[in-house]
Motif scaffolding. Structure first.
Motif, PDB file in Angstrom:
ATOM      1  N   ASP A   1       1.024  -0.904   0.065  1.00 54.71           N
ATOM      2  CA  ASP A   1      -0.021  -0.152  -0.295  1.00 54.71           C
ATOM      3  C   ASP A   1       0.837   1.308   0.124  1.00 54.71           C
ATOM      4  O   ASP A   1       0.570   2.386  -0.682  1.00 54.71           O
ATOM      5  CB  ASP A   1      -0.829  -0.425   1.622  1.00 54.71           C
ATOM      6  CG  ASP A   1      -1.673  -1.006   1.234  1.00 54.71           C
ATOM      7  OD1 ASP A   1      -3.250  -1.214   0.654  1.00 54.71           O
ATOM      8  OD2 ASP A   1      -2.173  -2.574   1.369  1.00 54.71           O
ATOM      9  N   ILE A   2       2.063   1.569   0.710  1.00 54.08           N
ATOM     10  CA  ILE A   2       3.041   2.597   0.596  1.00 54.08           C
ATOM     11  C   ILE A   2       3.792   2.581  -1.031  1.00 54.08           C
ATOM     12  O   ILE A   2       3.438   3.365  -1.626  1.00 54.08           O
ATOM     13  CB  ILE A   2       4.377   2.027   1.368  1.00 54.08           C
ATOM     14  CG1 ILE A   2       3.865   2.065   2.642  1.00 54.08           C
ATOM     15  CG2 ILE A   2       5.044   3.117   1.203  1.00 54.08           C
ATOM     16  CD1 ILE A   2       5.403   1.722   3.454  1.00 54.08           C
ATOM     17  N   LEU A   3       4.112   1.337  -1.409  1.00 48.53           N
ATOM     18  CA  LEU A   3       3.884   1.693  -2.717  1.00 48.53           C
ATOM     19  C   LEU A   3       3.259   2.074  -3.958  1.00 48.53           C
ATOM     20  O   LEU A   3       2.860   3.203  -4.686  1.00 48.53           O
ATOM     21  CB  LEU A   3       4.034  -0.340  -4.158  1.00 48.53           C
ATOM     22  CG  LEU A   3       3.817  -0.400  -5.744  1.00 48.53           C
ATOM     23  CD1 LEU A   3       4.275  -1.440  -5.379  1.00 48.53           C
ATOM     24  CD2 LEU A   3       2.318  -0.843  -5.731  1.00 48.53           C
ATOM     25  N   MET A   4       1.218   1.771  -3.910  1.00 43.26           N
ATOM     26  CA  MET A   4       0.412   2.520  -4.090  1.00 43.26           C
ATOM     27  C   MET A   4       0.394   3.963  -3.662  1.00 43.26           C
ATOM     28  O   MET A   4       0.339   4.767  -4.497  1.00 43.26           O
ATOM     29  CB  MET A   4      -1.503   1.762  -3.477  1.00 43.26           C
ATOM     30  CG  MET A   4      -2.789   2.629  -3.579  1.00 43.26           C
ATOM     31  SD  MET A   4      -2.920   3.953  -2.715  1.00 43.26           S
ATOM     32  CE  MET A   4      -3.123   2.976  -1.290  1.00 43.26           C
ATOM     33  N   VAL A   5       0.373   4.252  -2.186  1.00 42.71           N
ATOM     34  CA  VAL A   5       0.723   5.632  -2.108  1.00 42.71           C
ATOM     35  C   VAL A   5       1.897   6.253  -3.292  1.00 42.71           C
ATOM     36  O   VAL A   5       1.399   7.904  -3.576  1.00 42.71           O
ATOM     37  CB  VAL A   5       1.075   5.697  -0.963  1.00 42.71           C
ATOM     38  CG1 VAL A   5       0.784   8.035  -0.836  1.00 42.71           C
ATOM     39  CG2 VAL A   5      -0.163   5.548   0.121  1.00 42.71           C
TER      40      VAL A   5
ATOM     41  N   ASN B   1      -8.215   2.365   2.312  1.00 49.22           N
ATOM     42  CA  ASN B   1      -9.627   2.861   2.639  1.00 49.22           C
ATOM     43  C   ASN B   1      -9.681   4.408   2.129  1.00 49.22           C
ATOM     44  O   ASN B   1     -10.168   4.579   2.140  1.00 49.22           O
ATOM     45  CB  ASN B   1      -9.694   2.192   3.707  1.00 49.22           C
ATOM     46  CG  ASN B   1     -10.255   0.930   3.182  1.00 49.22           C
ATOM     47  OD1 ASN B   1     -11.528   0.750   3.061  1.00 49.22           O
ATOM     48  ND2 ASN B   1      -9.762  -0.032   4.057  1.00 49.22           N
ATOM     49  N   THR B   2      -8.077   4.819   2.517  1.00 51.28           N
ATOM     50  CA  THR B   2      -8.035   5.980   2.831  1.00 51.28           C
ATOM     51  C   THR B   2      -7.800   6.392   1.690  1.00 51.28           C
ATOM     52  O   THR B   2      -8.584   8.258   1.152  1.00 51.28           O
ATOM     53  CB  THR B   2      -7.078   6.936   3.912  1.00 51.28           C
ATOM     54  OG1 THR B   2      -6.827   6.410   5.297  1.00 51.28           O
ATOM     55  CG2 THR B   2      -6.895   7.826   3.779  1.00 51.28           C
ATOM     56  N   ALA B   3      -7.442   5.747   0.309  1.00 50.51           N
ATOM     57  CA  ALA B   3      -7.051   6.819  -0.681  1.00 50.51           C
ATOM     58  C   ALA B   3      -8.254   6.389  -1.468  1.00 50.51           C
ATOM     59  O   ALA B   3      -8.079   7.530  -2.014  1.00 50.51           O
ATOM     60  CB  ALA B   3      -5.784   5.762  -1.165  1.00 50.51           C
ATOM     61  N   ALA B   4      -8.586   5.579  -0.913  1.00 52.25           N
ATOM     62  CA  ALA B   4     -10.137   5.452  -2.160  1.00 52.25           C
ATOM     63  C   ALA B   4     -11.015   6.258  -1.599  1.00 52.25           C
ATOM     64  O   ALA B   4     -11.889   6.883  -2.832  1.00 52.25           O
ATOM     65  CB  ALA B   4     -10.823   4.486  -1.433  1.00 52.25           C
ATOM     66  N   TRP B   5     -11.670   6.771  -0.584  1.00 50.18           N
ATOM     67  CA  TRP B   5     -11.721   8.103  -0.095  1.00 50.18           C
ATOM     68  C   TRP B   5     -11.590   9.211  -0.209  1.00 50.18           C
ATOM     69  O   TRP B   5     -12.018  10.217  -0.783  1.00 50.18           O
ATOM     70  CB  TRP B   5     -12.133   8.164   1.677  1.00 50.18           C
ATOM     71  CG  TRP B   5     -13.079   9.140   2.075  1.00 50.18           C
ATOM     72  CD1 TRP B   5     -14.143   9.511   1.945  1.00 50.18           C
ATOM     73  CD2 TRP B   5     -12.181   9.805   3.196  1.00 50.18           C
ATOM     74  NE1 TRP B   5     -13.966  10.513   2.375  1.00 50.18           N
ATOM     75  CE2 TRP B   5     -13.128  11.014   3.046  1.00 50.18           C
ATOM     76  CE3 TRP B   5     -10.719   9.816   4.015  1.00 50.18           C
ATOM     77  CZ2 TRP B   5     -13.070  11.846   4.562  1.00 50.18           C
ATOM     78  CZ3 TRP B   5     -10.650  10.784   4.383  1.00 50.18           C
ATOM     79  CH2 TRP B   5     -11.888  12.326   5.058  1.00 50.18           C
TER      80      TRP B   5
END
Length: 310
Positions: free
Chosen positions: A44-48, A121-125
């Motif tokens: 998820d750090i990769l996604m950020v 979930n924060t990224a999706a929000w």
């Protein structure tokens, strides 16, 4: 696969994919080497990192036409993404993992899973559930090496991935093997308590480990986002497969993570090309390899079989 050119084509494709897996796997293996736990928030750090790189790149290139500035803007965006994710990795370690160092091994593992859900979930929000395209910073028209049916097609994106992966892995290896801080990391990995008695500030070493691993994940996220879109859960499957690569090579071993990533990329590519595995089922290759490694060589290809004293 009927010709030498096809073999080299698949080999190149697998090497490109494996280079990205190796970059991401290094974060898993570095953290495990020191703290002996799996940071499942790594994907998820990769996604950020991919999101940060996307926004910075779009801001820097603006409305200018495709040209040299786009590539320079992409490099600046990658640097910004790596720095931001390095700081994020250090922050996560301080609030989610450091308070649990004296707890059982299950506690930080559950905390890592919790952090993973919070980030995705924060990224999706914040960014929504729609995927976003990270534009190529160059003309990605394939370059054909050779002539006729014997030619091998190479894209500028593959060249970028191979060059970036090679540079990052070489620099990391030299840093860990040759520098004072790298020696401190290796000492902390071997025996954290003894290293403290020798004057090594283990808290600083652990923070740096998280920063480096997260920065490499951000780099891998931007490289893979050029072929795939950026979305909130993009790091889940890639992160799991990079974890498999770390286990295959010998988790805790930096050279093993590199080897495992490259091997996994090649196995996926040749599994689809040679064995005829449908593209939609190629993810099963990684987990099939994981099962075999755990059955026949659980310490990995370059790992050491360590026995714990009870």
């Amino acid at each position: 696969m009927g010709s030498v050119s096809e073999f080299f084509q698949h080999f190149l494709n697998g090497l490109t994919l494996g280079g990205i897996y190796a970059l991401i796997a290094l974060g898993y293996t570095m953290v495990y080497g020191i703290l002996k736990f799996i940071n499942f928030a790594h994907g998820d750090i990769l996604m950020v990192g991919a999101y940060i790189g996307l926004f910075v790149f779009d801001f820097l290139r603006g409305s200018t036409p495709l040209g040299p500035w786009w590539f320079f803007a992409f490099l600046l965006a990658m640097i910004c993404s790596m720095v931001a994710c390095g700081l994020l990795g250090m922050f996560i370690e301080k609030i989610a993992y450091k308070p649990l160092r004296k707890a059982t091994r299950l506690a930080p593992l559950l905390s890592a899973i919790g952090v993973s859900f919070v980030l995705s979930n924060t990224a999706a929000w914040v960014f929504g559930t729609q995927s976003r395209k990270l534009e190529y910073p160059f003309d990605n028209t394939p370059i054909v090496i050779g002539s006729g049916l014997n030619g091998v097609s190479v894209t500028p994106h593959q060249i970028l991935v191979l060059c970036a992966s090679a540079v990052m892995m070489i620099v990391l290896k030299l840093f860990v093997d040759k520098t004072r801080m790298g020696k401190a990391m290796r000492a902390t990995s071997l025996d954290q308590d003894t290293s403290k008695l020798m004057g090594i500030k283990s808290d600083h070493v652990i923070s740096l480990t998280f920063a480096i691993g997260s920065a490499l994940a951000a780099c891998g996220g931007m490289l893979i986002a050029l072929d795939f879109k950026v979305y909130a859960t993009m790091g889940t499957m890639v992160g799991l497969k990079a974890f498999v690569a770390a286990v295959v090579g010998g988790i805790g071993n930096i050279s093993g993570a590199m080897l495992g990533g490259l091997l996994l990329g090649l196995l996926e590519t040749f599994g689809v090309a040679v064995l005829g595995i449908p593209q939609g089922y190629k993810d099963a290759i990684a987990f099939g390899v994981l099962i075999l490694i755990l059955l026949f060589k659980p310490d990995g290809l370059l790992g050491k079989n360590e026995k714990e004293k009870v």
